[in-house]
Structure formats: C-alpha cells, structure tokens
Design an enzyme around this catalytic site. Structure first.
Site, PDB file in Angstrom:
ATOM      1  N   ASP A  84       0.861  -1.191   0.000  1.00  0.00           N
ATOM      2  CA  ASP A  84       0.000   0.000   0.000  1.00  0.00           C
ATOM      3  C   ASP A  84       0.891   1.232   0.000  1.00  0.00           C
ATOM      4  O   ASP A  84       2.020   1.184   0.487  1.00  0.00           O
ATOM      5  CB  ASP A  84      -0.897  -0.012   1.258  1.00  0.00           C
ATOM      6  CG  ASP A  84      -2.089   0.910   1.123  1.00  0.00           C
ATOM      7  OD1 ASP A  84      -3.218   0.411   0.999  1.00  0.00           O
ATOM      8  OD2 ASP A  84      -1.900   2.155   1.142  1.00  0.00           O
ATOM      9  N   THR A  99     -14.367  -3.102  -6.762  1.00  0.00           N
ATOM     10  CA  THR A  99     -15.662  -2.968  -7.436  1.00  0.00           C
ATOM     11  C   THR A  99     -15.532  -1.870  -8.483  1.00  0.00           C
ATOM     12  O   THR A  99     -15.261  -0.726  -8.145  1.00  0.00           O
ATOM     13  CB  THR A  99     -16.751  -2.605  -6.410  1.00  0.00           C
ATOM     14  OG1 THR A  99     -16.765  -3.622  -5.418  1.00  0.00           O
ATOM     15  CG2 THR A  99     -18.123  -2.514  -7.063  1.00  0.00           C
ATOM     16  N   GLU A 110     -15.213  -9.346  -4.927  1.00  0.00           N
ATOM     17  CA  GLU A 110     -15.237  -9.658  -3.504  1.00  0.00           C
ATOM     18  C   GLU A 110     -16.623  -9.341  -2.956  1.00  0.00           C
ATOM     19  O   GLU A 110     -17.183  -8.306  -3.277  1.00  0.00           O
ATOM     20  CB  GLU A 110     -14.201  -8.732  -2.841  1.00  0.00           C
ATOM     21  CG  GLU A 110     -13.995  -8.961  -1.390  1.00  0.00           C
ATOM     22  CD  GLU A 110     -13.555 -10.371  -1.121  1.00  0.00           C
ATOM     23  OE1 GLU A 110     -12.463 -10.740  -1.571  1.00  0.00           O
ATOM     24  OE2 GLU A 110     -14.314 -11.111  -0.465  1.00  0.00           O
ATOM     25  N   LYS A 132     -20.919  -8.342  -9.203  1.00  0.00           N
ATOM     26  CA  LYS A 132     -20.720  -7.595  -7.963  1.00  0.00           C
ATOM     27  C   LYS A 132     -21.707  -6.439  -7.828  1.00  0.00           C
ATOM     28  O   LYS A 132     -22.411  -6.304  -6.819  1.00  0.00           O
ATOM     29  CB  LYS A 132     -19.277  -7.080  -7.917  1.00  0.00           C
ATOM     30  CG  LYS A 132     -18.978  -6.128  -6.789  1.00  0.00           C
ATOM     31  CD  LYS A 132     -19.187  -6.785  -5.438  1.00  0.00           C
ATOM     32  CE  LYS A 132     -19.244  -5.761  -4.351  1.00  0.00           C
ATOM     33  NZ  LYS A 132     -18.170  -5.810  -3.418  1.00  0.00           N
ATOM     34  N   PHE A 136     -32.466  -8.881   4.847  1.00  0.00           N
ATOM     35  CA  PHE A 136     -32.411  -7.585   4.151  1.00  0.00           C
ATOM     36  C   PHE A 136     -33.786  -6.963   3.942  1.00  0.00           C
ATOM     37  O   PHE A 136     -34.009  -6.183   3.034  1.00  0.00           O
ATOM     38  CB  PHE A 136     -31.611  -7.681   2.837  1.00  0.00           C
ATOM     39  CG  PHE A 136     -30.155  -7.390   3.093  1.00  0.00           C
ATOM     40  CD1 PHE A 136     -29.395  -8.277   3.832  1.00  0.00           C
ATOM     41  CD2 PHE A 136     -29.565  -6.212   2.659  1.00  0.00           C
ATOM     42  CE1 PHE A 136     -28.069  -8.010   4.134  1.00  0.00           C
ATOM     43  CE2 PHE A 136     -28.235  -5.937   2.956  1.00  0.00           C
ATOM     44  CZ  PHE A 136     -27.492  -6.841   3.692  1.00  0.00           C
ATOM     45  N   LEU A 137     -34.711  -7.335   4.837  1.00  0.00           N
ATOM     46  CA  LEU A 137     -36.015  -6.662   4.863  1.00  0.00           C
ATOM     47  C   LEU A 137     -36.155  -5.928   6.195  1.00  0.00           C
ATOM     48  O   LEU A 137     -37.239  -5.844   6.751  1.00  0.00           O
ATOM     49  CB  LEU A 137     -37.152  -7.665   4.689  1.00  0.00           C
ATOM     50  CG  LEU A 137     -37.395  -8.202   3.276  1.00  0.00           C
ATOM     51  CD1 LEU A 137     -38.626  -9.110   3.249  1.00  0.00           C
ATOM     52  CD2 LEU A 137     -37.580  -7.068   2.258  1.00  0.00           C
ATOM     53  N   ALA A 146     -36.593  -2.748   7.898  1.00  0.00           N
ATOM     54  CA  ALA A 146     -36.898  -1.330   7.651  1.00  0.00           C
ATOM     55  C   ALA A 146     -36.308  -0.488   8.778  1.00  0.00           C
ATOM     56  O   ALA A 146     -36.181  -0.946   9.906  1.00  0.00           O
ATOM     57  CB  ALA A 146     -38.404  -1.139   7.578  1.00  0.00           C
ATOM     58  N   CYS A 160     -19.997   0.812   0.639  1.00  0.00           N
ATOM     59  CA  CYS A 160     -20.285   0.054  -0.583  1.00  0.00           C
ATOM     60  C   CYS A 160     -21.633   0.357  -1.214  1.00  0.00           C
ATOM     61  O   CYS A 160     -21.695   0.925  -2.301  1.00  0.00           O
ATOM     62  CB  CYS A 160     -20.184  -1.441  -0.294  1.00  0.00           C
ATOM     63  SG  CYS A 160     -18.498  -1.942   0.026  1.00  0.00           S
TER      64      CYS A 160
END
Ligand code: UDX
Length: 436
Positions: free
Chosen positions: A30, A121, A146, A206, A251-252, A254, A262
């Site tokens: 890096d 991405t 990924e 992705k 993923f529901l 609320a 991301c």
C-alpha cells in the site's frame, strides 16, 4: 503459493491476512506508510472481528508481510488488486484513479505467466481496458470480485458463499481459472460454487448483487412509508412476506436505511455507468432506491422532533450508534451519524455513543458530544434514539434499566430493533420506523 495484494484497505488487508491464514505466502502493498507500519506490527487498522488474530498469526508464521515497495510484488504468482473505487467528488461515477495507478505501478514487476486478479468494485468494462495493458507483459488478467460484508469480512473471505472468476476466452483464461482454484483450495475442496465467466459478467455480478440488496432494503422502507400513513406495522409485514422462500426475510429490515462504503456508492456508480452505456433507463429505479433510502433519515429526524413537541432545541438527545451498522467502526455514509448531525443542526444537545466508532466519528464530527459508555449517554436524556442496532442497545438494554438513568420517556427506534411492548410497559413512548 506466493501472492501479492495491492491495496491494504478494508478489502486488501483482510484478503492478505485471510490468504496467509489458509497457507499462502503473502505480501500486502500500500502507498500509505502509516497503514503499512500498523499492519506490519500486526495491528488491524479498523475494527473487524477475527482480523487481529489472523494478522498476528500470519506475521508470526513469517508468511505475511506488508510494505510500501511495489517491487515486493515480483516473484508472486498471483497479484490481487484491491484498492478503493470511491465516488467521484463531482459526480456519481466511480473514481478509478487508484485502480489505474495500482495497475500501472504493478506492470513493471510482472513476469510472464503471472495472474493479476482484480477485486475492486469497478464499472463494467474496466477489466477489458486493463487487460490491454496487462496482457503484453505475458501475465493474464482475471476479475475476481469480492462480496465480503463488514463485520464478517474474515469469515466471508476464508469461507465465501461463492467465487466468481471473470477470465479471457481461450487456454490462458482456463489456466488462470485453475490457478485461482488453487488459491482458494479450501473453498474449492468443500464445493463452494466457483463460477467462471467473461470479464463483463464478473464485474456485473458484484454491482448487481449490491444493487439487489439495496433495492430490497429500499423496498421494505417504501412499505414503511405506506405503513406510516395507514397504521400498518412494517416489521410484521416483513415477517409475513419473508416466509415466502422466494422473497426471504433477510435484508427486509426497515429503518433509517443503508449506508457504508459500498451500497450507496455502488448503486450510484452503476447508474452512472449505465448512462454512459446508453442504458440509463434499465437501472433508473436505482435513483428511486437511493431517494427512498435518503428519505428515511429525514423521517427519523422528523419522528424525534415531533415526539419532542415540534422542537429539539436545547433538548438532550442520546444517540445510540454511530457506525453504519453493528460489528463495525466504519462511519462512511453512516445513516446513524447523519441523523445525529441533523439533530445537532436543529439545536439539540446530542450525545453520541458507540462501542467501536466513537474515535472515527469524533474525527469527522468534532461538533458533537460523545460518551464512551452507553449509560452516560442516556443519563438525563430527554429522548433516546437507537440508530445502530448493536446488541448493547437492543437485547442488553432493558427498558427498566434505561428508566433508572433518566426521567425522559421518549424512545425512537431507528432500526426497529427494540421490543416495543416492553418499552411501552416500562412507561416509555415508543416510536418505530413504519410501525404504529
Ligand atoms: C455490502 C454487501 O452486503 C456486501 O456483500 C458487499 O461486498 C459490500 O457491501 P456492507 O457494506 O458490509 O456489505 O454492509 P451490509 O451488511 O450489506 O449492510 C449495508 C447497510 O444496509 C447497513 O447500513 C445496514 O444497516 C443496512 N441494512 C441492512 C438495512 O437497513 N436493513 C437490512 O435489512 C439490512
């Protein structure tokens, strides 16, 4: 195998350590000297369960090292590129500066037969362009996206639910896919799906996955908006539709919506790329997904203001959470912190607490007050606002205990994570997101 990992941010640092943990010899590279110094000492530069352990282990074994010298990539058989692709400062598209720079600097150190595996991405079409630069060196470019989730990054890297390899057509591509199978040998041995595609498909997998997840969250948040004007309860609605296996309950959730490094930037970059390709209308719904998501933050602020009789001016508000989600110290595009900042802007005396993210939050928003301990934040608060559903604020915070800390009796549950009945029974006025 000898591997190099270019870019030691979230993705790269975890990937490097995880690859060493499955037996490879890995060098992480890096440009940021401070990051490399920390990693070389075995210090995880961010909070990620399990990372500290595999870093320490990898360094002690001699299989894992970090450097700022790109020359250290020579001799590695596979070079992973995992640098960031942030949102451009003046637009929605992805900023490709770091990917281009990483590949340009890597090229002089490549040998014929090497594999360059892109993990960042990127906008669809990137791999084909990069291949034009990589192929003349005799190395082969593959695209290997990924899918790691923060908080589960180590587990997702060591034991992913699928592997995708975008390769060029012909024998070079087949050989490259075989080499990647060797890299990920433990997953391949346990029959983890390994999907070989062309470049464009791999790149799209992705962004399509993230677009789908974001859409799922905004779908349920749109239902929350309807629930709010009809008296329905979106959490029950989600449970009920979630029983349909085709829909699924995950993923529901609320609430105040998605954030992080991301989903927000990926759906914007996808929409921008589709526009460039003349297919903007195909993903036009992503603008709506983004807009619904941003409205949830407005709604949370509105709930707090209304609960306090129309003004939060000089009211003490305890904000539970700063990270964009639990098990993370990441505050990038955090809806939690956004709500805190907006309440502060309306004149509230905001005290933010978080088990992991206070240091990061304080650096970016020094104007807010912070409490290390949850109970210190709640003490004497006029309202308690849950915005990141850490267990400390859900399961481990009984309403009766909160009642001993303050006479304030307003609780706003930005993640629908609390037991509404229990809080009401303890004398609190409970406000959820999309719940009566
Ligand atoms: C995401 C993808 O899940 C991962 O596969 C990809 O590689 C990177 O982006 P991450 O950013 O770590 O991972 O977070 P994720 O767990 O997806 O959560 C994103 C945001 O959505 C968080 O702010 C979370 O609080 C929110 N969320 C999640 C909801 O609001 N409701 C939900 O039901 C689920």
């Amino acid at each position: 195998m000898r591997l190099s990992v270019i870019g030691c941010g979230y993705l790269g640092a975890v990937h490097a350590a995880a690859m060493a943990s499955i037996g490879h010899e890995v060098v992480g590279i890096d440009v940021d000297q401070r990051k490399i110094d920390a990693l070389s000492k075995g210090l995880a530069p961010f909070f990620e369960p399990g990372l500290q352990e595999i870093l320490t282990e990898g360094i002690a074994s001699g299989r894992l090292s970090f450097t700022t010298d790109m020359g250290a990539a020579s001799g590695a058989q596979v070079h992973f590129v995992g640098v960031g692709t942030p949102q451009q400062k003046d637009g929605y598209a992805a900023d490709m500066t770091y990917v281009n720079a990483a590949v340009d600097e890597l090229i002089p150190h490549l040998s014929p037969g090497d594999i360059v595996a892109g993990k960042s991405t990127v906008p669809v079409g990137t791999a084909a362009t990069l291949a034009e630069r990589v192929t003349p060196t005799g190395a082969t470019l593959v695209w290997n996206p990924e899918f790691l989730r923060e908080g589960w990054a180590v587990q997702d890297t060591v034991d992913p639910d699928r592997l995708v390899a975008g390769v060029p057509a012909g024998p070079d591509g087949e050989r490259a896919a075989d080499i990647l199978r060797e890299v990920y040998h433990p997953s391949v041995a346990k029959n983890t799906p390994f999907i070989v595609t062309d470049y464009a498909t791999a790149e799209l997998v992705k962004v399509a996955a993230n677009a789908f997840l974001a859409t799922k969250i905004s779908f349920i948040n749109a239902m929350a908006e309807i629930a709010e004007v009809t008296g329905a309860d979106v959490t029950q609605l989600a449970d009920a539709i979630g029983h349909d296996a085709r829909i699924g309950r995950r993923f529901l959730g609320a609430g105040i919506g998605f954030g992080g490094g991301c989903l927000p930037k990926d759906i914007r970059a996808f929409a921008a790329r589709a526009e460039e390709l003349g297919r903007g209308e195909s993903v036009g719904f992503l603008r709506e997904v983004d807009a619904i998501n941003m409205r949830r933050r407005d709604r949370a602020v509105e709930l707090v203001v209304n609960a306090m009789g129309g003004s939060v001016f000089e009211k003490k508000v305890a904000v539970l959470g700063a990270a964009f989600k639990p098990h993370s110290d990441d505050i990038r595009d955090s809806p939690a912190l956004d709500v805190a900042v907006r309440l502060h802007g309306l004149g509230a005396d905001v005290i933010v607490t978080d088990p992991a993210a206070i240091e990061n939050a304080r650096r970016i928003h020094p104007q807010l007050s912070y409490a290390e301990e949850r109970d210190d934040a709640i003490r004497d608060a006029d309202a308690v606002v849950l915005v990141t559903e850490w267990d400390e604020y859900r399961r481990e915070l009984p309403a009766e205990h909160a009642s001993t800390l303050t006479t304030g009796r307003i609780v706003v549950d930005g993640r629908n994570g609390l037991d509404a009945d229990a809080w009401r029974a303890a004398g609190w006025t409970y406000y959820g997101m999309g719940r009566p």
